[in-house]
Design an enzyme around this catalytic site. Sequence first.
Site, PDB file in Angstrom:
ATOM      1  N   CYS A   1     101.202 181.577  78.147  1.00  0.00           N
ATOM      2  CA  CYS A   1     101.588 183.031  77.708  1.00  0.00           C
ATOM      3  C   CYS A   1     100.203 183.430  77.310  1.00  0.00           C
ATOM      4  O   CYS A   1      99.285 182.508  77.215  1.00  0.00           O
ATOM      5  CB  CYS A   1     102.159 183.528  76.572  1.00  0.00           C
ATOM      6  SG  CYS A   1     102.689 184.930  76.056  1.00  0.00           S
TER       7      CYS A   1
ATOM      8  N   ASP B   1      99.062 185.513  75.637  1.00  0.00           N
ATOM      9  CA  ASP B   1      99.537 185.807  74.010  1.00  0.00           C
ATOM     10  C   ASP B   1      98.141 184.660  73.280  1.00  0.00           C
ATOM     11  O   ASP B   1      97.901 183.996  73.122  1.00  0.00           O
ATOM     12  CB  ASP B   1     100.459 185.484  73.111  1.00  0.00           C
ATOM     13  CG  ASP B   1     100.569 185.851  71.948  1.00  0.00           C
ATOM     14  OD1 ASP B   1     100.032 185.511  71.178  1.00  0.00           O
ATOM     15  OD2 ASP B   1     101.529 186.273  71.347  1.00  0.00           O
TER      16      ASP B   1
ATOM     17  N   ARG C   1      96.986 184.426  70.434  1.00  0.00           N
ATOM     18  CA  ARG C   1      97.837 183.281  69.584  1.00  0.00           C
ATOM     19  C   ARG C   1      98.411 182.206  70.011  1.00  0.00           C
ATOM     20  O   ARG C   1      98.615 180.974  68.797  1.00  0.00           O
ATOM     21  CB  ARG C   1      98.614 183.484  68.677  1.00  0.00           C
ATOM     22  CG  ARG C   1      98.160 184.890  67.765  1.00  0.00           C
ATOM     23  CD  ARG C   1      99.625 185.689  67.046  1.00  0.00           C
ATOM     24  NE  ARG C   1     100.767 186.564  68.332  1.00  0.00           N
ATOM     25  CZ  ARG C   1     101.866 187.165  68.135  1.00  0.00           C
ATOM     26  NH1 ARG C   1     101.989 186.544  66.809  1.00  0.00           N
ATOM     27  NH2 ARG C   1     102.253 186.982  69.365  1.00  0.00           N
TER      28      ARG C   1
ATOM     29  N   HIS D   1     106.236 180.265  73.533  1.00  0.00           N
ATOM     30  CA  HIS D   1     106.232 180.012  72.436  1.00  0.00           C
ATOM     31  C   HIS D   1     107.207 180.982  71.527  1.00  0.00           C
ATOM     32  O   HIS D   1     107.495 182.285  72.071  1.00  0.00           O
ATOM     33  CB  HIS D   1     104.793 180.805  71.990  1.00  0.00           C
ATOM     34  CG  HIS D   1     104.594 181.948  72.070  1.00  0.00           C
ATOM     35  ND1 HIS D   1     104.540 183.328  71.446  1.00  0.00           N
ATOM     36  CD2 HIS D   1     103.992 182.683  73.800  1.00  0.00           C
ATOM     37  CE1 HIS D   1     104.280 184.339  71.879  1.00  0.00           C
ATOM     38  NE2 HIS D   1     104.034 184.057  73.237  1.00  0.00           N
TER      39      HIS D   1
ATOM     40  N   CYS E   1     107.798 185.424  71.622  1.00  0.00           N
ATOM     41  CA  CYS E   1     106.871 186.107  72.357  1.00  0.00           C
ATOM     42  C   CYS E   1     107.179 187.762  73.151  1.00  0.00           C
ATOM     43  O   CYS E   1     108.558 188.054  73.122  1.00  0.00           O
ATOM     44  CB  CYS E   1     107.377 184.939  73.635  1.00  0.00           C
ATOM     45  SG  CYS E   1     106.424 185.598  75.383  1.00  0.00           S
TER      46      CYS E   1
HETATM   47 CO    CO Z   1     104.243 185.679  74.771  1.00  0.00          CO
END
Ligand code: CO
Length: 209
Positions: free
Chosen positions: A42, A44, A46, A98, A101
Amino acid sequence: MRTLKTLFENNTRWADGIKEKDPLFFSKLSKQQAPQYLWIGCSDSRVPANQIVGLLPGEIFVHRNIANLVVHTDLNCLSVIQYAVEVLKVRHIIVCGHYGCGGVKAAMENKDHGLIDNWLRHIKDVRSLHRSELNSLRNESDRYSRLCELNVVEQVFNVCKTSIVRNSWKNGQELSVHGWIYGIADGILKDLDITVTNEDEAREVRGKK
Ligand code: CO
């Protein structure tokens, strides 16, 4: 404001740190890359691939998009898979989702998000496919976490269904496809135990669901 000075300072410090440990690190790496892994994760912030699995530049080939989707008509993702498998000859493709998400969350809502809804549609399809299992869960947060996992499972199947991966197995290339999920709350990776290493296994796992 125009130059993002801090990032350039960070970069110099980072490159110096690596050269201190291995003065030839970058010059060796500039001649070739031979990663064993392709990471599909992803976007993301993080969930940074290299850091999570402790790998250096040169060790992991990475593709990231919202909610780690592998869509059959996405030329970007397919090109990455093709290059990784056919040219770099990676041994492992890892689809890593994750918990928490945002893409999965947005797909669970009945809200208008604009253009991105067309992308999130793929996650809504995963939800529909697993509606009975998801409905059997007690609360929304359990359903959310499970959909994050099921989304990884379906994307692993999508990787296995590509002509690229099927041909590589047909040609006897050693290639495993893994489904993992990462906890942004504790930094820990979990293997979803759905590793597929050949066409027979791919058919078997698809038949099970
Ligand atoms: Co995500």
